[in-house]
Structures are given as structure tokens and as C-alpha cells.
Motif scaffolding. Sequence first.
Motif, mmCIF file in Angstrom:
data_model
loop_
_atom_site.group_PDB
_atom_site.id
_atom_site.type_symbol
_atom_site.label_atom_id
_atom_site.label_comp_id
_atom_site.label_asym_id
_atom_site.label_seq_id
_atom_site.Cartn_x
_atom_site.Cartn_y
_atom_site.Cartn_z
ATOM 1 N N ILE A 48 0.854 -1.188 0.000
ATOM 2 C CA ILE A 48 0.000 0.000 0.000
ATOM 3 C C ILE A 48 0.889 1.237 0.000
ATOM 4 N N ASP A 49 0.561 2.182 -0.888
ATOM 5 C CA ASP A 49 1.313 3.441 -0.989
ATOM 6 C C ASP A 49 0.422 4.585 -0.508
ATOM 7 N N THR A 50 0.784 5.173 0.653
ATOM 8 C CA THR A 50 0.037 6.328 1.154
ATOM 9 C C THR A 50 1.026 7.470 1.406
ATOM 10 N N GLY A 195 -1.886 7.449 -16.130
ATOM 11 C CA GLY A 195 -2.035 8.840 -16.581
ATOM 12 C C GLY A 195 -3.105 9.579 -15.801
ATOM 13 N N GLN A 196 -3.456 9.048 -14.635
ATOM 14 C CA GLN A 196 -4.482 9.656 -13.759
ATOM 15 C C GLN A 196 -5.802 9.876 -14.487
ATOM 16 N N GLY A 197 -6.029 9.170 -15.589
ATOM 17 C CA GLY A 197 -7.268 9.352 -16.343
ATOM 18 C C GLY A 197 -7.340 10.703 -17.048
ATOM 19 N N LYS A 236 -4.405 3.377 -8.480
ATOM 20 C CA LYS A 236 -5.465 3.680 -7.503
ATOM 21 C C LYS A 236 -6.824 3.455 -8.140
ATOM 22 N N SER A 237 -7.753 2.920 -7.371
ATOM 23 C CA SER A 237 -9.151 2.923 -7.797
ATOM 24 C C SER A 237 -10.044 2.885 -6.577
ATOM 25 N N ASN A 238 -11.195 3.548 -6.681
ATOM 26 C CA ASN A 238 -12.193 3.482 -5.615
ATOM 27 C C ASN A 238 -13.140 2.318 -5.821
ATOM 28 N N GLU A 241 -14.415 -3.411 -8.334
ATOM 29 C CA GLU A 241 -14.269 -4.116 -9.610
ATOM 30 C C GLU A 241 -12.942 -3.759 -10.293
ATOM 31 N N ARG A 242 -12.624 -2.453 -10.316
ATOM 32 C CA ARG A 242 -11.368 -2.048 -10.977
ATOM 33 C C ARG A 242 -10.147 -2.397 -10.124
ATOM 34 N N ILE A 243 -10.321 -2.410 -8.809
ATOM 35 C CA ILE A 243 -9.223 -2.843 -7.930
ATOM 36 C C ILE A 243 -8.845 -4.285 -8.290
HETATM 37 P P1 NDP Z 1 -3.568 6.509 -11.604
HETATM 38 O O1 NDP Z 1 -2.793 6.644 -12.859
HETATM 39 O O2 NDP Z 1 -3.456 5.278 -10.763
HETATM 40 O O3 NDP Z 1 -5.062 6.759 -12.038
HETATM 41 C C1 NDP Z 1 -6.142 6.695 -11.156
HETATM 42 C C2 NDP Z 1 -7.375 7.005 -12.008
HETATM 43 O O4 NDP Z 1 -7.592 5.936 -12.939
HETATM 44 C C3 NDP Z 1 -8.609 7.134 -11.163
HETATM 45 O O5 NDP Z 1 -9.389 8.167 -11.753
HETATM 46 C C4 NDP Z 1 -9.310 5.786 -11.334
HETATM 47 O O6 NDP Z 1 -10.696 5.956 -11.246
HETATM 48 C C5 NDP Z 1 -8.894 5.394 -12.745
HETATM 49 N N1 NDP Z 1 -8.776 3.923 -12.896
HETATM 50 C C6 NDP Z 1 -8.158 3.049 -12.061
HETATM 51 N N2 NDP Z 1 -8.220 1.799 -12.541
HETATM 52 C C7 NDP Z 1 -8.901 1.862 -13.715
HETATM 53 C C8 NDP Z 1 -9.304 0.880 -14.667
HETATM 54 N N3 NDP Z 1 -9.003 -0.399 -14.506
HETATM 55 N N4 NDP Z 1 -9.997 1.303 -15.757
HETATM 56 C C9 NDP Z 1 -10.310 2.607 -15.912
HETATM 57 N N5 NDP Z 1 -9.953 3.577 -15.042
HETATM 58 C C10 NDP Z 1 -9.254 3.213 -13.942
HETATM 59 O O7 NDP Z 1 -3.226 7.816 -10.717
HETATM 60 P P2 NDP Z 1 -2.794 8.109 -9.246
HETATM 61 O O8 NDP Z 1 -2.476 9.546 -9.210
HETATM 62 O O9 NDP Z 1 -3.780 7.631 -8.265
HETATM 63 O O10 NDP Z 1 -1.439 7.286 -9.059
HETATM 64 C C11 NDP Z 1 -1.333 6.047 -8.369
HETATM 65 C C12 NDP Z 1 -0.706 6.237 -6.997
HETATM 66 O O11 NDP Z 1 0.565 6.865 -7.123
HETATM 67 C C13 NDP Z 1 -1.463 7.180 -6.066
HETATM 68 O O12 NDP Z 1 -2.644 6.618 -5.554
HETATM 69 C C14 NDP Z 1 -0.408 7.470 -5.043
HETATM 70 O O13 NDP Z 1 -0.244 6.367 -4.167
HETATM 71 C C15 NDP Z 1 0.816 7.637 -5.938
HETATM 72 N N6 NDP Z 1 1.047 9.054 -6.306
HETATM 73 C C16 NDP Z 1 2.185 9.655 -5.834
HETATM 74 C C17 NDP Z 1 2.476 10.963 -6.135
HETATM 75 C C18 NDP Z 1 3.727 11.574 -5.618
HETATM 76 O O14 NDP Z 1 3.907 12.795 -5.740
HETATM 77 N N7 NDP Z 1 4.637 10.803 -5.064
HETATM 78 C C19 NDP Z 1 1.558 11.804 -6.931
HETATM 79 C C20 NDP Z 1 0.396 11.082 -7.398
HETATM 80 C C21 NDP Z 1 0.173 9.760 -7.096
HETATM 81 P P3 NDP Z 1 -11.612 5.140 -10.161
HETATM 82 O O15 NDP Z 1 -11.037 5.431 -8.804
HETATM 83 O O16 NDP Z 1 -12.962 5.699 -10.348
HETATM 84 O O17 NDP Z 1 -11.497 3.688 -10.554
#
Ligand code: NDP
Length: 279
Positions: A48-50, A195-197, A236-238, A241-243
Motif C-alpha cells: 500500500i502506498d500512502t 495517466g491519472q485518467g 489507484k481505484s475506488n 471491480e477495478r481494484i
Molecule cells: P492513476 O494513474 O493510478 O489513475 C487513477 C485514475 O484511474 C482514477 O481516476 C481511477 O478511477 C482510474 N482507474 C483506475 N483503474 C482503472 C481501470 N481499470 N480502468 C479505468 N480507469 C481506472 O493515478 P494516481 O495519481 O492515483 O497514481 C497512483 C498512486 O501513485 C497514487 O494513488 C499514489 O499512491 C501515488 N502518487 C504519488 C504521487 C507523488 O507525488 N509521489 C503523486 C500522485 C500519485 P476510479 O477510482 O474511479 O477507478
Amino acid sequence: MTTNPAIPTLTLNSGFTIPQLGFGVFKVDPEETERIVSDALEVGYRHIDTAAIYGNEEGVGRAIAASGIPREQLFITTKLWNDNQGTESAHRALDESLGKLGLDYVDLYLIHWPTPARDRYLESWLALEQLAAAGKTRSIGVSNFLVEHLTRVIEGSSTVPAVNQIELHPAYQQREVTGFGREHGILTEAWGPLGQGKYPLFEEDAVASAAAAHGKSPAQVVIRWHLQIGNIVFPKSNSRERIAENFDVFDFELSDAEVAAITALERDGRVSAHPLEVN
Ligand code: NDP
């Protein structure tokens, strides 16, 4: 509970191992974190990355406690926020994070951003060395560091960062800093791996056609690309299903040509903040 496949591990320069696939909780609502992280642990994630700044370490801690999973099977990362850079404040910040997580140690503690205008990252790094020596974190690393920042901590201390956690996805691969990491034994953790969507990654031909060829989703193909090129990744996903979807990536392999086609999507397409601008 989903069967736990053998999640590949990589060995950090500290000698500890890290599961290459994990679960990230940036922007996971503190109120929902316990449920969402519990879902991830049930699906099989063990990494887990927090970060302190995410405000959800307590929820992560509650999910860990409720899971009953032995501590040694988990890999937990948290990060030192910018305001707490410095010697004493770094010590205090990790103690606070450990209290919220309900843990005696984290597996990996990172400096979240170099914040060059503050110019305290070397001092913070020396504090992280002390925290590792005290057993409060097993490994130490950095995040969002450019080559100039990495060089300064390597030259000014006796520890090479175990990882550099940076924005990295097919459109933004940061080859200079990842190349420097390879030369110095620093593993790359890719944040924003999907790409964070924020751009239409899943519609790119190279991604969509590999997904169709393997009967997998575009997200699974992109996660597989990261794993096959050696990145540590924690999408990351909330959504439960996607998790589960993002974890179901160990039953197929991209060909060299598919990996190369996705690698060719590089276009300097940063989607979030630049390290020199965050202070
Ligand atoms: P991600 O690239 O993981 O994208 C997350 C987005 O993608 C959410 O909107 C999620 O929506 C969507 N998503 C996830 N799974 C799917 C799927 N299977 N199909 C379609 N859409 C999907 O971005 P993060 O910024 O969250 O990066 C991942 C992690 O990296 C972070 O959670 C954090 O731990 C770390 N991080 C670290 C940073 C730093 O500065 N060190 C900065 C940013 C992130 P939904 O939730 O609705 O599924």
C-alpha cells in the motif's frame, strides 16, 4: 478472498524486497479508506502506498489491523510532507504517521517532493538515514527527484535512495531520471501509472490492440507494460471491480513488439505538477 497469485518482487538496494504491484491511495477519501483498502487486501494486494498529506493513513491503519494479515507479509510506504522537511520535524512526522498507521515501522519512507526553494531535502535525507538506523523504516527513498537532486543526496550522504517515485506513464517516461536510477541502483516507482485518467491513454492504438489480442482491458495492458519494463506500480481505484481488474495481470504477457509499441507513445505528456514548481 481472491487467490493470491505470486506477486513478483524486486530487491531494493537496502536488501529488502518490494512487491512490484501495489495499491495507491492518493485522493481516496479518508472516510472511505478503510473500506477501499480492505477491498484491496482481500483482492490480494500486499503493498500500500500512502502519504501523510493524503490524510488517510488512519484508514489504511484500520484496514491493516482488521485484515489480520501478518505484518511481515505487508509492504507499507508513507511520505514526509514538504512542511515537515528538516531533522526534528522529519523525526516527528514519521512518529505521527506510524501512530496513525498503528505500526512500529514502515517498509519505505519517502521524501515526497524535493521542494528546492526550501532547500532542506539533503537535511531531510540525513534524518531519513537516522530513522532507518532506528528501525522506524526499513528502507528510505525519494519522490519527484530530478537528477540534480539525486546527485546531491548521493554525494552528501552514505545512502543511495532505494527508489525514486515519479510521474510515469506511456506518454511521459522520464528517461533521463530513470536512466540515472538504473546506473545507481535506484528503482523507479511510477505514480499516475494510468495517466491519472487525464488523457485518452486507453484509446491509443498500441494499447487497445494489445488489449484486444490478449482479451484484457486497456488498463491491464498498461499495468503489464509497467511491470515488464521493471517499474514498481500501484494504480489507484475506488471501485472494487477495478481494484480486482488491476490486480488480474499475471496470466498474460505482452510481446516485445507490444511493449515497444506502447513505449513509442512517449510525447513529453506530463499530466501533473513539475518538481521544480512544488515548494
Ligand atoms: P492513476 O494513474 O493510478 O489513475 C487513477 C485514475 O484511474 C482514477 O481516476 C481511477 O478511477 C482510474 N482507474 C483506475 N483503474 C482503472 C481501470 N481499470 N480502468 C479505468 N480507469 C481506472 O493515478 P494516481 O495519481 O492515483 O497514481 C497512483 C498512486 O501513485 C497514487 O494513488 C499514489 O499512491 C501515488 N502518487 C504519488 C504521487 C507523488 O507525488 N509521489 C503523486 C500522485 C500519485 P476510479 O477510482 O474511479 O477507478
